[in-house]
Design an enzyme around this catalytic site. Structure first.
Site, PDB file in Angstrom:
ATOM      1  N   SER A   7       0.843  -1.202   0.000  1.00 17.25           N
ATOM      2  CA  SER A   7       0.000   0.000   0.000  1.00 17.25           C
ATOM      3  C   SER A   7       0.869   1.240   0.000  1.00 17.25           C
ATOM      4  O   SER A   7       1.644   1.480   0.938  1.00 17.25           O
ATOM      5  CB  SER A   7      -0.911   0.012   1.223  1.00 17.25           C
ATOM      6  OG  SER A   7      -1.468   1.302   1.346  1.00 17.25           O
ATOM      7  N   HIS A  32      -1.084  -1.215  -4.364  1.00 15.78           N
ATOM      8  CA  HIS A  32      -2.376  -0.930  -3.738  1.00 15.78           C
ATOM      9  C   HIS A  32      -2.480   0.576  -3.501  1.00 15.78           C
ATOM     10  O   HIS A  32      -1.672   1.164  -2.772  1.00 15.78           O
ATOM     11  CB  HIS A  32      -2.447  -1.695  -2.417  1.00 15.78           C
ATOM     12  CG  HIS A  32      -3.770  -1.633  -1.729  1.00 15.78           C
ATOM     13  ND1 HIS A  32      -4.820  -2.467  -2.060  1.00 15.78           N
ATOM     14  CD2 HIS A  32      -4.220  -0.843  -0.723  1.00 15.78           C
ATOM     15  CE1 HIS A  32      -5.855  -2.200  -1.278  1.00 15.78           C
ATOM     16  NE2 HIS A  32      -5.520  -1.207  -0.466  1.00 15.78           N
ATOM     17  N   ASP A  34      -4.826   3.604  -2.100  1.00 18.63           N
ATOM     18  CA  ASP A  34      -5.947   3.851  -1.180  1.00 18.63           C
ATOM     19  C   ASP A  34      -6.517   5.249  -1.366  1.00 18.63           C
ATOM     20  O   ASP A  34      -5.881   6.242  -1.003  1.00 18.63           O
ATOM     21  CB  ASP A  34      -5.448   3.712   0.264  1.00 18.63           C
ATOM     22  CG  ASP A  34      -5.183   2.275   0.652  1.00 18.63           C
ATOM     23  OD1 ASP A  34      -6.116   1.465   0.550  1.00 18.63           O
ATOM     24  OD2 ASP A  34      -4.044   1.973   1.051  1.00 18.63           O
ATOM     25  N   MET A  36      -9.351   7.997  -0.384  1.00 23.88           N
ATOM     26  CA  MET A  36     -10.274   8.319   0.729  1.00 23.88           C
ATOM     27  C   MET A  36     -10.924   9.663   0.466  1.00 23.88           C
ATOM     28  O   MET A  36     -10.268  10.578  -0.063  1.00 23.88           O
ATOM     29  CB  MET A  36      -9.504   8.387   2.042  1.00 23.88           C
ATOM     30  CG  MET A  36      -8.734   7.127   2.367  1.00 23.88           C
ATOM     31  SD  MET A  36      -7.830   7.323   3.909  1.00 23.88           S
ATOM     32  CE  MET A  36      -6.845   5.827   3.904  1.00 23.88           C
ATOM     33  N   HIS A  65      -8.216   0.877  -4.352  1.00 28.25           N
ATOM     34  CA  HIS A  65      -9.159   0.662  -3.253  1.00 28.25           C
ATOM     35  C   HIS A  65      -9.868   1.974  -2.968  1.00 28.25           C
ATOM     36  O   HIS A  65      -9.271   2.899  -2.400  1.00 28.25           O
ATOM     37  CB  HIS A  65      -8.366   0.166  -2.024  1.00 28.25           C
ATOM     38  CG  HIS A  65      -9.191  -0.015  -0.794  1.00 28.25           C
ATOM     39  ND1 HIS A  65      -8.626  -0.131   0.460  1.00 28.25           N
ATOM     40  CD2 HIS A  65     -10.530  -0.113  -0.604  1.00 28.25           C
ATOM     41  CE1 HIS A  65      -9.588  -0.290   1.353  1.00 28.25           C
ATOM     42  NE2 HIS A  65     -10.753  -0.267   0.739  1.00 28.25           N
ATOM     43  N   MET A  67     -12.175   4.069  -0.949  1.00 25.60           N
ATOM     44  CA  MET A  67     -12.902   4.236   0.321  1.00 25.60           C
ATOM     45  C   MET A  67     -13.689   5.531   0.215  1.00 25.60           C
ATOM     46  O   MET A  67     -13.398   6.533   0.890  1.00 25.60           O
ATOM     47  CB  MET A  67     -11.889   4.282   1.485  1.00 25.60           C
ATOM     48  CG  MET A  67     -11.306   2.915   1.783  1.00 25.60           C
ATOM     49  SD  MET A  67      -9.834   3.000   2.828  1.00 25.60           S
ATOM     50  CE  MET A  67      -8.595   3.204   1.562  1.00 25.60           C
ATOM     51  N   MET A 136     -11.494  -6.134   4.982  1.00 23.66           N
ATOM     52  CA  MET A 136     -10.753  -5.178   5.799  1.00 23.66           C
ATOM     53  C   MET A 136     -10.471  -5.829   7.150  1.00 23.66           C
ATOM     54  O   MET A 136     -11.401  -6.237   7.861  1.00 23.66           O
ATOM     55  CB  MET A 136     -11.564  -3.900   6.032  1.00 23.66           C
ATOM     56  CG  MET A 136     -11.758  -3.023   4.812  1.00 23.66           C
ATOM     57  SD  MET A 136     -10.264  -2.607   3.888  1.00 23.66           S
ATOM     58  CE  MET A 136      -9.235  -1.843   5.154  1.00 23.66           C
ATOM     59  N   GLY A 141      -9.265   3.730   6.777  1.00 20.12           N
ATOM     60  CA  GLY A 141      -9.029   5.163   6.966  1.00 20.12           C
ATOM     61  C   GLY A 141      -7.593   5.505   7.308  1.00 20.12           C
ATOM     62  O   GLY A 141      -7.147   6.620   7.055  1.00 20.12           O
ATOM     63  N   PHE A 142      -6.869   4.548   7.859  1.00 19.52           N
ATOM     64  CA  PHE A 142      -5.507   4.848   8.321  1.00 19.52           C
ATOM     65  C   PHE A 142      -4.612   3.620   8.149  1.00 19.52           C
ATOM     66  O   PHE A 142      -5.073   2.481   8.316  1.00 19.52           O
ATOM     67  CB  PHE A 142      -5.520   5.235   9.809  1.00 19.52           C
ATOM     68  CG  PHE A 142      -6.447   6.380  10.102  1.00 19.52           C
ATOM     69  CD1 PHE A 142      -6.006   7.697   9.969  1.00 19.52           C
ATOM     70  CD2 PHE A 142      -7.770   6.139  10.455  1.00 19.52           C
ATOM     71  CE1 PHE A 142      -6.873   8.746  10.219  1.00 19.52           C
ATOM     72  CE2 PHE A 142      -8.645   7.200  10.705  1.00 19.52           C
ATOM     73  CZ  PHE A 142      -8.199   8.507  10.583  1.00 19.52           C
ATOM     74  N   GLY A 143      -3.334   3.879   7.862  1.00 18.50           N
ATOM     75  CA  GLY A 143      -2.347   2.808   7.879  1.00 18.50           C
ATOM     76  C   GLY A 143      -1.869   2.577   9.306  1.00 18.50           C
ATOM     77  O   GLY A 143      -2.161   3.368  10.212  1.00 18.50           O
ATOM     78  N   GLY A 144      -1.152   1.492   9.498  1.00 16.27           N
ATOM     79  CA  GLY A 144      -0.481   1.251  10.766  1.00 16.27           C
ATOM     80  C   GLY A 144      -1.362   0.830  11.928  1.00 16.27           C
ATOM     81  O   GLY A 144      -0.950   0.946  13.086  1.00 16.27           O
ATOM     82  N   ASP A 174      -6.689  -6.664   3.782  1.00 19.23           N
ATOM     83  CA  ASP A 174      -6.120  -5.318   3.890  1.00 19.23           C
ATOM     84  C   ASP A 174      -6.194  -4.812   5.325  1.00 19.23           C
ATOM     85  O   ASP A 174      -7.280  -4.625   5.874  1.00 19.23           O
ATOM     86  CB  ASP A 174      -6.913  -4.386   2.954  1.00 19.23           C
ATOM     87  CG  ASP A 174      -6.317  -2.987   2.882  1.00 19.23           C
ATOM     88  OD1 ASP A 174      -5.213  -2.766   3.414  1.00 19.23           O
ATOM     89  OD2 ASP A 174      -6.984  -2.115   2.273  1.00 19.23           O
ATOM     90  N   GLY A 175      -5.019  -4.578   5.907  1.00 17.38           N
ATOM     91  CA  GLY A 175      -4.944  -3.934   7.219  1.00 17.38           C
ATOM     92  C   GLY A 175      -4.194  -4.763   8.244  1.00 17.38           C
ATOM     93  O   GLY A 175      -4.594  -5.895   8.538  1.00 17.38           O
ATOM     94  N   GLY A 176      -3.099  -4.209   8.755  1.00 21.27           N
ATOM     95  CA  GLY A 176      -2.362  -4.902   9.812  1.00 21.27           C
ATOM     96  C   GLY A 176      -1.690  -6.189   9.374  1.00 21.27           C
ATOM     97  O   GLY A 176      -1.391  -7.053  10.201  1.00 21.27           O
ATOM     98  N   GLY A 196       1.090  -2.174   4.071  1.00 24.51           N
ATOM     99  CA  GLY A 196       1.576  -0.800   4.021  1.00 24.51           C
ATOM    100  C   GLY A 196       2.753  -0.608   4.935  1.00 24.51           C
ATOM    101  O   GLY A 196       3.913  -0.641   4.514  1.00 24.51           O
ATOM    102  N   SER A 197       2.474  -0.449   6.238  1.00 31.05           N
ATOM    103  CA  SER A 197       3.570  -0.153   7.152  1.00 31.05           C
ATOM    104  C   SER A 197       4.546  -1.319   7.266  1.00 31.05           C
ATOM    105  O   SER A 197       5.749  -1.085   7.447  1.00 31.05           O
ATOM    106  CB  SER A 197       3.036   0.270   8.524  1.00 31.05           C
ATOM    107  OG  SER A 197       1.958  -0.505   8.901  1.00 31.05           O
TER     108      SER A 197
HETATM  109  C1  DX5 Z   1      -6.521   1.386   5.354  1.00 27.39           C
HETATM  110  C2  DX5 Z   1      -6.016   1.084   3.965  1.00 27.39           C
HETATM  111  C3  DX5 Z   1      -4.917   0.110   3.943  1.00 27.39           C
HETATM  112  C4  DX5 Z   1      -3.684   0.570   4.670  1.00 27.39           C
HETATM  113  C5  DX5 Z   1      -2.979  -0.631   5.197  1.00 27.39           C
HETATM  114  O1  DX5 Z   1      -7.616   2.191   5.284  1.00 27.39           O
HETATM  115  O2  DX5 Z   1      -7.068   0.563   3.174  1.00 27.39           O
HETATM  116  O3  DX5 Z   1      -4.606  -0.300   2.630  1.00 27.39           O
HETATM  117  O4  DX5 Z   1      -2.804   1.311   3.871  1.00 27.39           O
HETATM  118  O5  DX5 Z   1      -1.934  -0.206   5.994  1.00 27.39           O
HETATM  119  P1  DX5 Z   1      -1.232  -1.200   7.006  1.00 27.39           P
HETATM  120  O6  DX5 Z   1      -0.683  -2.346   6.200  1.00 27.39           O
HETATM  121  O7  DX5 Z   1      -0.181  -0.351   7.628  1.00 27.39           O
HETATM  122  O8  DX5 Z   1      -2.285  -1.658   7.985  1.00 27.39           O
HETATM  123 ZN    ZN Z   2      -6.525  -0.386   1.230  1.00 30.35          ZN
END
Ligand code: DX5
Ligand code: ZN
Length: 215
Positions: A7, A32, A34, A36, A65, A67, A136, A141-144, A174-176, A196-197
């Site tokens: 991401s 990927h 994102d 928003m 993606h 959102m 999800m 809404g947020f990475g990490g 997607d996520g964590g 992502g992170s």
């Molecule tokens: C969250 C995004 C994800 C995000 C994942 O809203 O859809 O794609 O970037 O980030 P990590 O891998 O850090 O959870």
């Molecule tokens: Zn995403």
């Protein structure tokens, strides 16, 4: 072996060209992106002009993606990026069946994304039309953010639905996602891992992609 879709939300926005070129030389499969809108999710990321700039440097397919509310308004723009996958949220589409057909008519893979609280069983009547389902494993809404453990059981239930209905849909998460959760997800039946992170905060992102690819 899962497909890996890093991401770009966790990339250095001041150095997008550098980060994309780094990923071009990694074992990742997709990028990927994102999007928003500050309405569907409580954050704003980037839009089409920025993604057009990213697309110029990307040597692998784009996994978009959205959102956003009313994602069907932007099918032409996503197509113009040359995207391979267009992911829309189940929760954002009143006429999901129509949106899915429109995406496929434009030659893209139609992906439907479920928020953590949305049950897999709601896809029963449309699973045969989908190319991809994205779960999800955090609230979007947020990475990490921290991986929601319940997503493992949900992945198994989605695998069961896809196998039972002979659907060809891929399962994307997607996520964590990191080395630990990624391994569990692959065992639960995931086909595509977004990270992502885990990738961009690693000391060596290219090596981290390699590790995720060979979990
Ligand atoms: C969250 C995004 C994800 C995000 C994942 O809203 O859809 O794609 O970037 O980030 P990590 O891998 O850090 O959870
Ligand atoms: Zn995403």
């Amino acid at each position: 072996m899962p497909l890996i879709s890093p991401s770009l939300l966790s990339a250095d926005f001041g150095n997008l060209q550098r980060d994309l070129e780094m990923l071009n030389n990694s074992e990742c499969d997709w990028y990927h992106l994102d999007v928003m809108d500050g309405v569907f999710v409580p954050n704003i990321s980037f839009g089409f002009p920025v993604m057009q700039a990213m697309a110029k440097h990307a040597k692998k397919p784009l996994d978009v993606h959205l959102m956003i509310e009313r994602p069907e308004k932007f099918i032409n723009e996503v197509k113009a990026l040359g995207a391979k996958v267009m992911n829309v949220h189940y929760e954002a589409c009143t006429h999901l069946h129509r949106v899915v057909q429109q995406i496929k008519n434009e030659g893209m893979m139609a992906g439907v994304t479920l928020n953590p609280h949305t049950p897999v069983s709601l896809l029963e009547e449309i699973i045969g039309d989908l190319d991809l389902v994205m779960l999800m494993s955090v609230n979007p809404g947020f990475g990490g953010q921290k991986f929601i453990e319940h997503s493992l059981d949900k992945t198994r239930r989605l695998r069961e639905l896809i196998d039972r209905t002979n659907s060809h849909a891929l399962i994307e998460i997607d996520g964590g996602v990191n080395r630990q959760t990624g391994k569990q997800l692959v065992e639960a039946g995931a086909d595509v891992l977004v990270a992502g992170s885990a990738v961009f905060k690693a000391d060596d992102p290219v090596e981290e992609v390699h590790i995720l690819k060979h979990l």
